[in-house]
Design a protein around this motif. Structure first.
Motif, PDB file in Angstrom:
ATOM      1  N   UNK A 406      -1.238  14.176  -5.284  1.00  0.00           N
ATOM      2  CA  UNK A 406      -1.181  12.776  -5.723  1.00  0.00           C
ATOM      3  C   UNK A 406       0.191  12.426  -6.266  1.00  0.00           C
ATOM      4  N   UNK A 407       0.872  13.438  -6.850  1.00  0.00           N
ATOM      5  CA  UNK A 407       2.205  13.193  -7.392  1.00  0.00           C
ATOM      6  C   UNK A 407       3.211  12.835  -6.309  1.00  0.00           C
ATOM      7  N   UNK A 408       2.889  13.209  -5.052  1.00  0.00           N
ATOM      8  CA  UNK A 408       3.781  12.900  -3.941  1.00  0.00           C
ATOM      9  C   UNK A 408       3.610  11.481  -3.424  1.00  0.00           C
ATOM     10  N   UNK A 409       2.527  10.831  -3.848  1.00  0.00           N
ATOM     11  CA  UNK A 409       2.262   9.486  -3.330  1.00  0.00           C
ATOM     12  C   UNK A 409       3.417   8.516  -3.573  1.00  0.00           C
ATOM     13  N   UNK A 410       4.026   8.516  -4.783  1.00  0.00           N
ATOM     14  CA  UNK A 410       5.156   7.597  -4.972  1.00  0.00           C
ATOM     15  C   UNK A 410       6.278   7.827  -3.962  1.00  0.00           C
ATOM     16  N   UNK A 411       6.538   9.121  -3.647  1.00  0.00           N
ATOM     17  CA  UNK A 411       7.574   9.430  -2.658  1.00  0.00           C
ATOM     18  C   UNK A 411       7.170   8.899  -1.288  1.00  0.00           C
ATOM     19  N   UNK A 412       5.897   9.088  -0.924  1.00  0.00           N
ATOM     20  CA  UNK A 412       5.426   8.623   0.377  1.00  0.00           C
ATOM     21  C   UNK A 412       5.513   7.105   0.482  1.00  0.00           C
ATOM     22  N   UNK A 413       5.153   6.419  -0.604  1.00  0.00           N
ATOM     23  CA  UNK A 413       5.252   4.957  -0.596  1.00  0.00           C
ATOM     24  C   UNK A 413       6.708   4.505  -0.446  1.00  0.00           C
ATOM     25  N   UNK A 414       7.608   5.200  -1.163  1.00  0.00           N
ATOM     26  CA  UNK A 414       9.036   4.877  -1.044  1.00  0.00           C
ATOM     27  C   UNK A 414       9.531   5.144   0.381  1.00  0.00           C
ATOM     28  N   UNK A 415       9.049   6.253   0.960  1.00  0.00           N
ATOM     29  CA  UNK A 415       9.449   6.612   2.325  1.00  0.00           C
ATOM     30  C   UNK A 415       8.991   5.542   3.317  1.00  0.00           C
ATOM     31  N   UNK A 416       7.735   5.121   3.170  1.00  0.00           N
ATOM     32  CA  UNK A 416       7.208   4.080   4.066  1.00  0.00           C
ATOM     33  C   UNK A 416       7.967   2.776   3.874  1.00  0.00           C
ATOM     34  N   UNK A 417       8.311   2.489   2.628  1.00  0.00           N
ATOM     35  CA  UNK A 417       9.064   1.246   2.350  1.00  0.00           C
ATOM     36  C   UNK A 417      10.435   1.302   3.020  1.00  0.00           C
ATOM     37  N   UNK A 418      11.071   2.466   2.985  1.00  0.00           N
ATOM     38  CA  UNK A 418      12.376   2.612   3.629  1.00  0.00           C
ATOM     39  C   UNK A 418      12.261   2.527   5.152  1.00  0.00           C
ATOM     40  N   UNK A 419      11.065   2.782   5.663  1.00  0.00           N
ATOM     41  CA  UNK A 419      10.842   2.700   7.109  1.00  0.00           C
ATOM     42  C   UNK A 419      10.451   1.298   7.570  1.00  0.00           C
ATOM     43  N   UNK A 420      10.470   0.346   6.666  1.00  0.00           N
ATOM     44  CA  UNK A 420       9.981  -0.984   7.026  1.00  0.00           C
ATOM     45  C   UNK A 420      10.768  -1.597   8.180  1.00  0.00           C
TER      46      UNK A 420
END
Length: 854
Positions: A406-420
């Motif tokens: 769950x601690x990785x979720x912020x990183x994943x959200x940031x990664x997806x945001x950078x992939x927008x």
């Protein structure tokens, strides 16, 4: 070593270490000075020097004539006195007389088996035995091996060891690692009754033990026939096996690397007859290794996949700059994260010559089987290892908890945001393809113009960002979405639509994938075109051609084609992802050698004609498949076909951008290296490629930074790794190599068919594209290929690869040239030999070994 040779040097070291070595003496290299002086000034030696080693018959005859002269040489009084004086110090007994060459068992080569030994030698036979061993250094086998190893063809130097012969009851060899799987914790012992010569020469089947060196557990035992001598009785006891393993551990520690040992038992005592480092194993750096008996870690080699596509050692800088770029990307998403971590605990690690993915760490987060679908189109062997090998022994003791994940979720959200940007571009490409293509072409043209600007003057780390930030941007907005759509809504989509059991549908599917206007195909056709613009005789003198190109005095039509090729493909070349390798633009001879290869093949196969035929057949294949498929699949086929045709060039464009940038980076690095050589900070320009990104950056910022001391402090692993010809896909932290499980059918090799057709011909195994000529009708066998291999496909009748898949370079070129190609054949370069006759069935993925033609 230079005085007494490899074998004698080893025996001296073992004796100094207190190990039990039979008594004896050494006749050093200087003992044979008079003979060497006479022979090296002879007509026979001069004739041998002028004979081509490739002409085996003529070369062998020249060697025999030289040996005949040598066999008639007489001992000087000084030589005889030296032998008699040394022998008088030994008990009256039989001797073992053995060759010992300064070239034997070098770090980059092993002359084992090429030099002679004479056993059961009496005092009266000693002089003849010494001369017999000396003559072995003049054998054709030795010179041919030197030629293949690119060693200088100077007059051989030899020493001779004379030892008391051990009247052995049992003798044999021991490998302190398992040569079959590279496992450092397993010793392999082969043994027979009596003397070991028949065993070493391969004349008998010995008893064989595989032993765990940590626990002394016998993992496997095979009773050999031993030439019919007590074939029902094992020739070693448990105690003797344990004693041999203990000696191996001692000697291995003494040499600081794995060894193979020749040994003998006589009257209950163990004697060591020889020990030498094993040169043909896969080393690991200490930081990747676990201790014997500890839980093991599994690593997958990422330097083999499409993109890097190099199976041999890669320079430190070529690997580390990729790690540096990945780290910058990760830090851009989250400044608190980094890809640079310890080898055993981090997800990725650069050993200096390879890039590794830590599968054990990956397994603590996800199932590694998730990698298989993405890997299969480009590397079937990698995918098969994931699909067939048991990863259970490599599972971490403590898997990540839900809370840690769950601690990785912020990183994943940031990664997806950078992939927008990428995701929006993907949607546009899916629903408004023509509009996306217009923007795609404009942005590519703009980026190409940027890449052709002069290299700016700045720090190396700034230069990387200067090029790769714009490339990341253009990849997100254009090439990334195009390539993703091409693969997942094109080629892979097509595979899911057709009935795999239908041969006709498979043929039509391959026809749709062929006839592409791929960049690599364009390069190959331009090379072929250039080969036709001059008479074949012109290519007999490539140095002259290169000078005429430089002087601009060569045929104008050829010159125009040459200029166009260099403008378009000057950034490419063999092993092009290696920064230390020159590109076509800076080394014209690379192009001329490949043109010469095409010309030597007779130019009977014209890839341009074949390509045009495939283009014409492509739409017909689509129309036929459309009629065969049910209506529910016809619309999907139309989508796949549109995406394949519209976006197929995207397959190679990202790599084309990378190699173009690398050409600029290489120009920059060579300029910097020349400056440091002038300032005595480096000894040669090539040394700059052995630095890491941060070492290079530190050296630029700090004039006092000692580059030579930094290079001298490198771990011995680097030197050992440079010996390796092909690195494996999967290796664990104790050196064990994992291979995919395949059905073993005698007389047959099996892989994955990636280009259809059937061809028969002689094998030609190449480890690099310039190793030897591929003649018309040869079956080209390679570990893996990149665009620098393209001209070799023209002459080849078929292609066999260990690394590759449907979308890898070799498969693409083979399909376009209409050549059968099979990828994912485990150990194919070592399983086949030059001249072997094989049938390649590119429809089934089977290679059948055929009997030699009479």
């Amino acid at each position: 070593m230079s005085i007494v040779g490899g074998k004698a040097a080893s025996l001296i070291r073992l004796t100094q270490a207190g190990l039990n070595v039979p008594d004896g003496f050494v006749l050093p290299v200087d003992f044979f000075t008079d003979w060497v002086r006479t022979l090296s000034s002879s007509q026979q030696w001069q004739h041998l020097c002028n004979t081509n080693p490739a002409d085996l018959n003529d070369f062998t005859q020249s060697c025999e004539r030289l040996k005949e002269v040598a066999s008639n040489l007489n001992y000087t009084s000084h030589q005889l006195e030296s032998v008699q004086q040394a022998a008088s110090c030994l008990p009256d007994n039989l001797y073992a007389v053995r060759s010992s060459s300064p070239e034997e068992d070098l770090t980059d080569s092993s002359f084992a088996g090429l030099y002679e030994t004479r056993l059961n030698t009496s005092d009266t036979q000693l002089a003849d035995a010494i001369q017999f061993c000396f003559l072995s250094c003049l054998d054709a086998r030795v010179f041919i091996y030197k030629h293949k190893q690119n060693l200088p063809m100077t007059f051989p130097r030899i020493a001779v060891v004379v030892q008391l012969q051990v009247n052995s009851e049992v003798s044999g060899v021991l490998f302190s690692l398992n040569p079959l799987n590279n496992d450092y914790d397993e010793a392999v012992i082969n043994a027979t009754f009596g003397l070991g010569e028949a065993l070493v020469s391969g004349e008998i089947t010995p008893d064989s033990w595989t032993v765990n060196k940590t626990t002394n557990e016998v993992i496997n035992f095979t009773l050999g026939t031993k030439g019919g001598t007590q074939s029902e009785t094992a020739c070693l006891s448990t105690q003797e096996i344990e004693q041999l393993v203990a000696a191996a551990l001692t000697i291995e520690q003494f040499y600081s690397e794995p060894v193979d040992i020749e040994w003998a038992y006589a009257q209950g005592k163990m004697f060591l007859l020889q020990a030498r480092p094993i040169t043909t194993y896969i080393p690991l750096p200490p930081e990747m290794m676990t201790a014997p008996g500890e839980p093991r870690i599994l690593y997958m080699d990422e330097s083999l996949a499409d993109g890097i596509t190099i199976s041999g050692p890669v320079t430190q800088l070529s690997n580390d700059f990729l790690m540096y770029l990945i780290d910058k990307l990760v830090r851009f998403i989250d400044p608190n994260m980094s890809i640079y971590q310890e080898a055993k605990t981090g997800l990725m690690y650069c050993s200096g010559v390879r890039l590794y993915l830590n599968i054990s760490v990956l397994m603590s987060w996800v199932n590694p089987s998730l990698l298989e679908p993405a890997k299969r189109p480009i590397d079937t062997t990698y995918a098969d290892i994931i699909a067939t090998c048991d990863f259970t022994p490599y599972e971490p003791q403590h898997k990540s908890s839900i809370w840690q994940k769950m601690k990785l979720l912020p990183f994943l959200f940031k990664f997806i945001w950078q992939l927008r940007v990428f995701l929006f571009a993907m949607l546009k490409a899916m629903f408004r393809l023509s509009s996306f293509q217009e923007k795609y072409e404009r942005e590519l043209a703009s980026f190409d113009a940027f890449l052709r600007q002069p290299v700016p003057s700045m720090l190396f780390t700034d230069l990387l960002m200067h090029y790769y930030i714009p490339m990341t941007d253009v990849t997100q907005r254009t090439t990334g979405p195009a390539l993703t759509l091409y693969v997942y809504r094109g080629t892979e989509f097509l595979k899911k639509i057709i009935d795999e059991k239908s041969n006709r549908q498979a043929e039509l599917s391959e026809a749709i994938l062929s006839g592409s206007d791929d960049i690599v195909m364009e390069m190959g056709m331009l090379l072929y075109e250039m080969s036709t613009l001059l008479p074949a005789a012109e290519f007999n003198d490539l140095d002259n051609m290169a000078q005429r190109i430089l002087d601009r005095t060569i045929d104008p039509e050829f010159l125009r084609a040459w200029d166009h090729f260099q403008y378009r493909f000057g950034c490419r070349g063999p092993l092009e992802m290696e920064l230390a390798r020159p590109k076509y633009a800076e080394e014209p001879m690379l192009v001329l050698m490949q043109l010469s290869t095409i010309v030597k093949g007779g130019q009977k196969f014209d890839p341009r004609v074949n390509h045009q035929k495939l283009k014409e057949n492509r739409h017909q294949a689509y129309e036929e498949l459309l009629k065969i498929l049910p209506k529910r699949k016809q619309k999907k086929l139309a989508t796949a076909y549109t995406n394949i045709c519209a976006l197929e060039r995207s397959r190679e464009i990202p790599k084309d951008h990378i190699v173009t940038i690398q050409k600029r980076i290489r120009e920059y690095l060579l300029d910097q290296a020349k400056t440091w050589v002038r300032e005595d900070r480096l000894n040669s320009v090539e040394q700059i490629f052995e630095l890491t990104v941060m070492e290079l950056d530190q050296a630029q910022r700090q004039p006092a930074f000692d580059l030579l001391a930094t290079l001298d402090s490198r771990d011995p692993y680097f030197e050992r790794a440079r010996r390796v010809r092909h690195f494996p896909h999967a290796i664990d932290s104790r050196g064990r190599i994992l291979r995919p499980k395949t059905e073993n059918v005698p007389g047959q090799l099996v892989g994955v068919p990636v280009s259809s057709g059937i061809a028969t011909g002689p094998v030609k195994v190449l480890n690099d594209p310039f190793e030897k000529d591929v003649e018309e009708g040869d079956i080209l066998v390679a570990h893996t290929t990149d665009p620098g291999w393209t001209p070799l496909f023209i002459n080849a009748a078929a292609v066999l690869l260990e690394v590759g898949g449907e979308l890898q370079h070799g498969a693409l070129v083979a399909r376009e040239y209409g050549k059968p190609c099979i990828a994912g054949i485990v150990n194919v370069t070592s399983s086949l030999e030059d001249g072997q006759l094989v049938e390649v069935d590119g429809n089934s993925g089977k290679v059948t070994l055929l009997p030699a033609e009479s």
